[in-house]
Design a protein around this motif. Structure first.
Motif, PDB file in Angstrom:
ATOM      1  N   PHE A  66       0.838  -1.202   0.000  1.00  0.00           N
ATOM      2  CA  PHE A  66       0.000   0.000   0.000  1.00  0.00           C
ATOM      3  C   PHE A  66       0.874   1.254   0.000  1.00  0.00           C
ATOM      4  CE2 PHE A  66      -3.222   2.978   1.289  1.00  0.00           C
ATOM      5  CZ  PHE A  66      -4.403   2.428   0.814  1.00  0.00           C
ATOM      6  N   GLU A  67       1.895   1.256   0.855  1.00  0.00           N
ATOM      7  CA  GLU A  67       2.780   2.416   0.946  1.00  0.00           C
ATOM      8  C   GLU A  67       3.587   2.599  -0.340  1.00  0.00           C
ATOM      9  OE1 GLU A  67       5.042   1.621   4.444  1.00  0.00           O
ATOM     10  OE2 GLU A  67       3.461   2.294   5.825  1.00  0.00           O
ATOM     11  N   PHE A  68       4.005   1.469  -0.938  1.00  0.00           N
ATOM     12  CA  PHE A  68       4.764   1.530  -2.195  1.00  0.00           C
ATOM     13  C   PHE A  68       3.934   2.206  -3.291  1.00  0.00           C
ATOM     14  CE2 PHE A  68       5.334  -0.567  -6.359  1.00  0.00           C
ATOM     15  CZ  PHE A  68       6.604  -0.098  -6.667  1.00  0.00           C
ATOM     16  N   VAL A  69       2.676   1.826  -3.409  1.00  0.00           N
ATOM     17  CA  VAL A  69       1.814   2.401  -4.439  1.00  0.00           C
ATOM     18  C   VAL A  69       1.579   3.880  -4.177  1.00  0.00           C
ATOM     19  CG1 VAL A  69      -0.481   2.342  -5.492  1.00  0.00           C
ATOM     20  CG2 VAL A  69       0.699   0.205  -4.952  1.00  0.00           C
ATOM     21  N   GLN A  70       1.388   4.243  -2.905  1.00  0.00           N
ATOM     22  CA  GLN A  70       1.140   5.642  -2.569  1.00  0.00           C
ATOM     23  C   GLN A  70       2.322   6.532  -2.956  1.00  0.00           C
ATOM     24  OE1 GLN A  70       0.038   5.306   1.655  1.00  0.00           O
ATOM     25  NE2 GLN A  70      -2.023   5.966   1.114  1.00  0.00           N
ATOM     26  N   GLN A  71       3.531   5.978  -2.940  1.00  0.00           N
ATOM     27  CA  GLN A  71       4.730   6.764  -3.236  1.00  0.00           C
ATOM     28  C   GLN A  71       5.172   6.636  -4.700  1.00  0.00           C
ATOM     29  OE1 GLN A  71       7.547   5.278  -0.400  1.00  0.00           O
ATOM     30  NE2 GLN A  71       6.318   5.870   1.358  1.00  0.00           N
ATOM     31  N   ASN A  72       4.432   5.851  -5.484  1.00  0.00           N
ATOM     32  CA  ASN A  72       4.846   5.581  -6.864  1.00  0.00           C
ATOM     33  C   ASN A  72       3.766   6.061  -7.832  1.00  0.00           C
ATOM     34  OD1 ASN A  72       5.351   4.219  -9.397  1.00  0.00           O
ATOM     35  ND2 ASN A  72       6.794   2.905  -8.315  1.00  0.00           N
ATOM     36  N   GLN A  73       3.993   7.226  -8.444  1.00  0.00           N
ATOM     37  CA  GLN A  73       2.998   7.814  -9.345  1.00  0.00           C
ATOM     38  C   GLN A  73       2.742   6.933 -10.572  1.00  0.00           C
ATOM     39  OE1 GLN A  73       1.138  10.582  -9.006  1.00  0.00           O
ATOM     40  NE2 GLN A  73       1.955  10.959  -6.971  1.00  0.00           N
ATOM     41  N   GLN A  74       3.787   6.316 -11.110  1.00  0.00           N
ATOM     42  CA  GLN A  74       3.629   5.471 -12.294  1.00  0.00           C
ATOM     43  C   GLN A  74       2.752   4.266 -11.978  1.00  0.00           C
ATOM     44  OE1 GLN A  74       7.295   4.212 -14.084  1.00  0.00           O
ATOM     45  NE2 GLN A  74       6.301   3.138 -15.752  1.00  0.00           N
ATOM     46  N   MET A  75       2.959   3.663 -10.797  1.00  0.00           N
ATOM     47  CA  MET A  75       2.147   2.514 -10.389  1.00  0.00           C
ATOM     48  C   MET A  75       0.695   2.934 -10.209  1.00  0.00           C
ATOM     49  SD  MET A  75       2.474  -0.743  -9.686  1.00  0.00           S
ATOM     50  CE  MET A  75       1.726  -2.091  -8.781  1.00  0.00           C
ATOM     51  N   GLN A  76       0.483   4.100  -9.637  1.00  0.00           N
ATOM     52  CA  GLN A  76      -0.881   4.597  -9.461  1.00  0.00           C
ATOM     53  C   GLN A  76      -1.573   4.762 -10.805  1.00  0.00           C
ATOM     54  OE1 GLN A  76      -1.236   8.079  -6.906  1.00  0.00           O
ATOM     55  NE2 GLN A  76       0.445   7.378  -5.639  1.00  0.00           N
ATOM     56  N   GLN A  77      -0.839   5.308 -11.787  1.00  0.00           N
ATOM     57  CA  GLN A  77      -1.413   5.516 -13.110  1.00  0.00           C
ATOM     58  C   GLN A  77      -1.765   4.183 -13.765  1.00  0.00           C
ATOM     59  OE1 GLN A  77      -2.573   8.137 -14.490  1.00  0.00           O
ATOM     60  NE2 GLN A  77      -3.121   7.058 -16.372  1.00  0.00           N
ATOM     61  N   GLN A  78      -0.901   3.182 -13.599  1.00  0.00           N
ATOM     62  CA  GLN A  78      -1.163   1.857 -14.158  1.00  0.00           C
ATOM     63  C   GLN A  78      -2.426   1.242 -13.569  1.00  0.00           C
ATOM     64  OE1 GLN A  78       2.386  -0.448 -13.509  1.00  0.00           O
ATOM     65  NE2 GLN A  78       3.543   0.585 -15.113  1.00  0.00           N
ATOM     66  N   MET A  79      -2.677   1.494 -12.293  1.00  0.00           N
ATOM     67  CA  MET A  79      -3.860   0.947 -11.645  1.00  0.00           C
ATOM     68  C   MET A  79      -5.096   1.786 -11.950  1.00  0.00           C
ATOM     69  SD  MET A  79      -2.295  -0.197  -7.947  1.00  0.00           S
ATOM     70  CE  MET A  79      -3.739  -1.146  -7.506  1.00  0.00           C
ATOM     71  N   ARG A  80      -4.910   3.090 -12.118  1.00  0.00           N
ATOM     72  CA  ARG A  80      -6.046   3.980 -12.372  1.00  0.00           C
ATOM     73  C   ARG A  80      -6.596   3.794 -13.787  1.00  0.00           C
ATOM     74  NH1 ARG A  80      -3.884   8.107 -10.753  1.00  0.00           N
ATOM     75  NH2 ARG A  80      -4.953   8.491  -8.773  1.00  0.00           N
ATOM     76  N   ALA A  81      -5.716   3.533 -14.760  1.00  0.00           N
ATOM     77  CA  ALA A  81      -6.110   3.489 -16.172  1.00  0.00           C
ATOM     78  C   ALA A  81      -7.237   2.492 -16.456  1.00  0.00           C
ATOM     79  CB  ALA A  81      -4.895   3.200 -17.049  1.00  0.00           C
TER      80      ALA A  81
END
Length: 446
Positions: free
Chosen positions: A392-407
């Motif tokens: 959870f913390e890794f995703v919160q600090q990783n904008q690219q990962m967030q974008q991959q999950m949001r898309a």
């Protein structure tokens, strides 16, 4: 500041930006004046350091910041005035490499603009929604699978030999070079033959044995075995068979239902029917979504940014190569895969549909909420038992990962929006018909 257009061909844009020395000097002075009240320097009271000294001490660094802010400001103003939206990060390069203080700054800017995307009359789109009801035979088949997974083991007749799939209870002692090693012994250990839970080659050597028989099982630890002192070593396990049990599927009754948290068999049947129809609904939606994308792909045509198509074609080529050559994924040096016309054609479709759905979402103010993102992250975190918080913390600090999950969440929300406006007719079909439709999708994708 002067901005001159140097290229305007299709979606390609080029500009030359000149930031004058006077503008830079003014911005540097503004920044130094802003910072002056807080600057402390030996021999001067706080906030009383002379401007000339500040410029000498900090001018070079502040000049760099002033250049960047000037260029960023010029680009923001340009995009605001022209309405251009770059397809990818603009390429910005300082052209007078021999620049020195007192000179103007010349910068070249190049990018591909996103195209104008035409509106689509979504109400004119006609789609078919396949509806499948869970039949008695589907429910019975699912219950049989549950019973098989809930299987028990019963003792075989006295003197029976063990078979693949049986559970044997064993005592074992492992040795390497004649010496017992830590973790290599156990008593009354239940092992299902064929489960591949032991070292490769171990379980096969216990097939065909009876209760009270002993065997020496000879195996080699894998070279990549987690315990380094055993990796690649030959081992001998002294084994004794203490019980041989055959698998027995659980009966489909109230007792089975209670194992799966239901009050009785009828309640379990209702749960199974609900789960099956949810699965059918998911498969039906995938078919309906593909038909929608096919329809949109024929309805809308517009110029595509070459950089996006090339990048997507490269990703497709890499993905297909690694699917055909899974061992290549572990190689240190990745080969350069040439893209084909087939890769490019698929990339053009993906880019076109991606831009179209993105524009639909933008115009209709469709967004992924914080709650939806949090739920998605939690769902994926369950794949890492015991490390959910770290993920959870890794995703919160990783904008690219967030974008991959949001898309994909965003895309599904836009698709649902289109479903609501399109003309959708339900068609009740059999499970086999839905399975054929799904198989056809998979064949098209392969």
């Amino acid at each position: 500041m002067k901005v001159t257009e140097t290229l305007n061909e299709g979606l390609k844009r080029g500009y030359n930006i000149v930031v004058t020395a006077a503008e830079l000097e003014e911005k540097v002075n503004e920044k130094l004046l802003e910072a002056q009240p807080e600057v402390e320097m030996k021999g001067f009271r706080k906030g009383k350091v002379p401007m000339a000294l500040l410029k000498k001490q900090f001018g070079e660094r502040v000049m760099g910041e002033a250049m960047q802010e000037s260029i960023d400001g010029a680009m923001s103003k340009h995009f605001e005035e022209t309405g251009d939206r770059p397809a990818m990060q603009p390429e910005i390069k300082m052209t007078n490499e021999d620049w020195k203080p007192g000179d103007d700054v010349d910068v070249s800017v190049a990018y591909e603009a996103l195209p104008e995307i035409p509106d689509v009359d979504l109400k004119s789109i006609k789609l078919e929604k396949l509806v499948v009801k869970a039949e008695d035979k589907d429910i019975e088949e699912a219950l049989a699978n549950l019973a098989e997974n809930a299987q028990n083991f019963e003792d075989r007749k006295k003197g029976s030999k063990s078979k693949d799939g049986d559970q044997v209870t064993i005592d074992f002692l492992g040795k390497v070079d004649g010496e017992a090693f830590e973790g290599g012994a156990a008593e009354d250990y239940p092992l299902v033959l064929g489960s591949n839970s032991f070292i490769p080659g171990f379980e096969e050597q216990l097939v065909g044995l009876k209760v009270d028989e002993e065997a020496e099982v000879k195996v080699d630890f894998p070279a990549e075995y987690q315990a380094e002192h055993l990796a690649g070593k030959a081992a001998v396990f002294e084994c004794k068979i203490k019980a041989v049990k055959e698998p027995k599927a659980a009966e489909v009754n109230d007792e089975l239902a209670k194992q799966f948290g239901a009050d009785d068999l009828e309640a379990l049947k209702a749960q199974v029917a609900e789960r099956l129809e949810a699965e059918f609904g998911g498969a039906s939606r995938a078919v309906q979504k593909r038909k929608l994308l096919d329809e949109l792909d024929t309805l809308v045509k517009f110029e595509l940014p070459p950089s996006l198509v090339d990048a997507e074609a490269g990703q497709i080529a890499q993905q297909l190569y690694h699917e055909e050559n899974p061992e290549a994924a572990q190689a240190e040096e990745q080969p350069e895969i040439e893209t084909t016309d087939e890769h490019k054609g698929l990339a053009e479709r993906r880019v076109r549909l991606g831009l179209l759905l993105a524009e639909m979402g933008r115009k209709n103010e469709i967004e992924v909420s914080d709650a939806e993102m949090t739920q998605a992250i939690m769902n994926q975190a369950r794949q890492y038992p015991g490390q959910e918080r770290q993920f959870f913390e890794f995703v919160q600090q990783n904008q690219q990962m967030q974008q991959q999950m949001r898309a994909p969440i965003f895309e599904d929300k836009v698709v649902d929006y289109v479903f609501e406006l399109a003309e959708v007719k339900e068609k009740t079909v059999k499970k086999a018909d839905l399975e054929k439709a799904v198989e056809a999708l998979e064949e098209e994708a392969s």
